[in-house]
Motif scaffolding. Structure first.
Motif, PDB file in Angstrom:
ATOM      1  N   THR A 268       0.666  -1.224   0.285  1.00  0.00           N
ATOM      2  CA  THR A 268       0.005  -0.140  -0.151  1.00  0.00           C
ATOM      3  C   THR A 268       1.108   0.906   0.094  1.00  0.00           C
TER       4      THR A 268
ATOM      5  N   LYS B 260       1.079   3.935  -3.173  1.00  0.00           N
ATOM      6  CA  LYS B 260       0.459   5.733  -2.482  1.00  0.00           C
ATOM      7  C   LYS B 260       1.378   6.418  -3.306  1.00  0.00           C
TER       8      LYS B 260
ATOM      9  N   ILE C  79      -4.482   2.998  -3.344  1.00  0.00           N
ATOM     10  CA  ILE C  79      -3.983   2.546  -2.298  1.00  0.00           C
ATOM     11  C   ILE C  79      -4.607   1.327  -1.823  1.00  0.00           C
TER      12      ILE C  79
END
Lengths: 269, 220
Positions: free
Chosen positions: A36, A40, A228
């Motif tokens: 994640t 990002k 995300i």
């Protein structure tokens, strides 16, 4: 033996026999958070195409052309089932498309809590699509609490109204084939998704597209196109690779008859 | 606030369940927490039932009032809800026909109307299986032919007459089907799906607990 809030004296509060599960949870969580973070930061993540999800927009478009409604069933389980939550998440995306196309949507549910969650999600979707005036509270309806009463109601609706598109996403049981075959007989295009292996053959036989197992849980992330969310899917893939490696090691050790300790790490407690 | 509060509730509740899984449930501290959460679930479930009843009556009444298409079915729904619910809710002290125990109106309606209707719905599954199997097993492609042959063997193995028929050729055939088709190919595929689904469910749960996944609240 004296008792405290931690149990009988001498008893451990921590379940040491579940330490293997704790290790798995920690590794899995770490993998998801790491991917994640990378997502990002803008690292490119490849996701294979899921035809069933790609077909949703096309199926709603077909309903618009035919001037018929879209039927969405978020499973027949309560909201505490993760399958139902996944179904509700997909409902949000479907509702957004039906709002954009101004296509009627019908969502029958079996539990009042699912009704409340479904109404909230659909309302938000109509607002997001810029069509709040088209939102009707009765798009999501409680129809029956009993499994086969629910099935009878929905099947009756399918045969009378003949929706152009039927989407089944969530937990289904013995009614899966009753619903899917009726939809097939009504001539609807059908997309199904469930994580229950015993119901998958029925959906595959009667539906045009079927999301199998993990694809159902991946759907919300896949449809959102948000990095995300997609990071979590890559974390999942990492775990699958890890499990494959562990299975291969296990096979080799079993072949050499030295897997006793290794296998004990994976015992369920 | 409309987003923050549900996220906080999801985080705390999720964390409590994860932590209690690794703790000894025999201890009053952990057992108490689980019991409390279960009690809350029952209480909330009770209240939400009213939400469902109100929804079904409101939607059905609107259709009847405006004489919408198929309004007659809605009227039957309203009557069915009332006829089942009212005698079941009235106190037993008023009459032996009220309440939900044996011999009441509710009990009679359940046993003689609702249960047979549900059983009938379930029984129709046999016909649906036949039509779905016919479509799935049409040998139009190589994959469909493999499916047809495999399914025929499994079906023969599953019924006594079929097993007797297979035994005519060799008594080892039923055992081979069990070992290689059901316990081999079938089980391997099922386990693959189950492992993938379990990982998917765990990943989604984690996304919900951490507040990454908000689509179930209608948020992106």
């Amino acid at each position: 033996m004296p008792e405290s809030v931690f149990g009988q004296e001498g008893e451990s509060l921590f379940r040491y026999d579940r330490i293997n599960a704790l290790v798995a949870v920690v590794v899995f969580s770490f993998a998801i958070l790491l991917f994640t973070k990378w997502a990002k930061e803008g690292k490119p993540l490849f996701l294979r195409k899921i035809p069933g999800l790609e077909a949703i927009e096309e199926a709603v478009g077909r309903a618009t052309e035919m001037g018929r409604p879209v039927l969405f069933i978020p499973g027949i389980a309560e909201l505490d089932e993760i399958d139902t939550i996944a179904g509700i998440s997909i409902l949000g995306r479907v509702a957004q498309i039906t709002a954009q196309y101004e296509t009627p949507l019908y969502v029958p549910v079996r539990y009042p809590l699912v009704l409340a969650a479904g109404q909230e999600v659909v309302e938000q979707a109509y607002i997001k699509a810029g069509k709040p005036e088209l939102y009707d509270k009765d798009i999501v309806r409680y129809v029956a609490g009993e499994q086969f009463s629910f099935t009878a109601t929905v099947n009756g609706y399918m045969m009378r109204v003949r929706p152009a598109t039927n989407i089944y996403m969530g937990a289904f049981f013995a009614e899966s084939l009753l619903l899917a075959e009726t939809g097939n007989a009504a001539g609807s295009i059908q997309i199904a998704g469930t994580a229950r292996p015993e119901q998958l053959p029925f959906f595959i036989a009667a539906c045009d597209y079927t999301l199998m197992g993990e694809e159902l849980y991946a759907a919300s992330a896949y449809l959102s196109h948000e990095p995300i969310m997609m990071g979590g899917l890559k974390g999942q893939d990492f775990m699958k690779i890890l499990i494959i490696i562990l299975i291969i090691i296990g096979i080799v050790l079993v072949l050499f008859d030295s897997a006793e300790i290794y296998l004990s790490w994976f015992e369920e407690n | 606030m409309r987003t923050t509060l549900p996220l906080a509730v999801a985080f705390i509740t999720g964390l409590v369940f994860v932590i209690t899984f690794f703790l000894n449930e025999e201890s009053p501290l952990v057992g108490g927490v689980s019991k409390q959460l279960l009690d809350w679930l029952i209480i909330i479930g009770g209240f939400t039932l009213l939400l469902g009843v109100v929804s079904i009556l409101r939607v059905s009444w609107q259709s009847v009032e405006r004489r919408k298409e198929d309004w007659i079915y809605k009227l039957i729904t309203i009557l069915s809800v009332l006829v089942m619910a009212i005698p079941g809710l009235l106190p037993e002290s008023w009459s032996s026909l009220f309440g939900r125990q044996e011999g009441t109106i509710y009990d009679w309606l359940f046993l003689n109307l609702q249960a047979p209707m549900m059983a009938t719905m379930f029984a129709t599954l046999a016909f649906y299986i036949a039509s779905a199997a016919y479509r799935a097993f049409r040998a139009r492609t190589a994959e469909a032919t493999i499916l047809l042959v495999t399914a025929t063997l499994v079906m023969l193995w599953r019924v006594p007459m079929g097993e007797a028929f297979l035994n005519l050729f060799s008594e080892e055939i039923p055992g081979l089907i069990n070992t290689y088709i059901m316990g081999g190919v079938n089980l391997a595929v099922q386990r693959g799906i189950i492992i993938g689904a379990a990982l998917g469910a765990a990943a989604m749960s984690l996304r919900i607990i951490l507040g990454i996944e908000r689509t179930y609240m209608g948020k992106s």
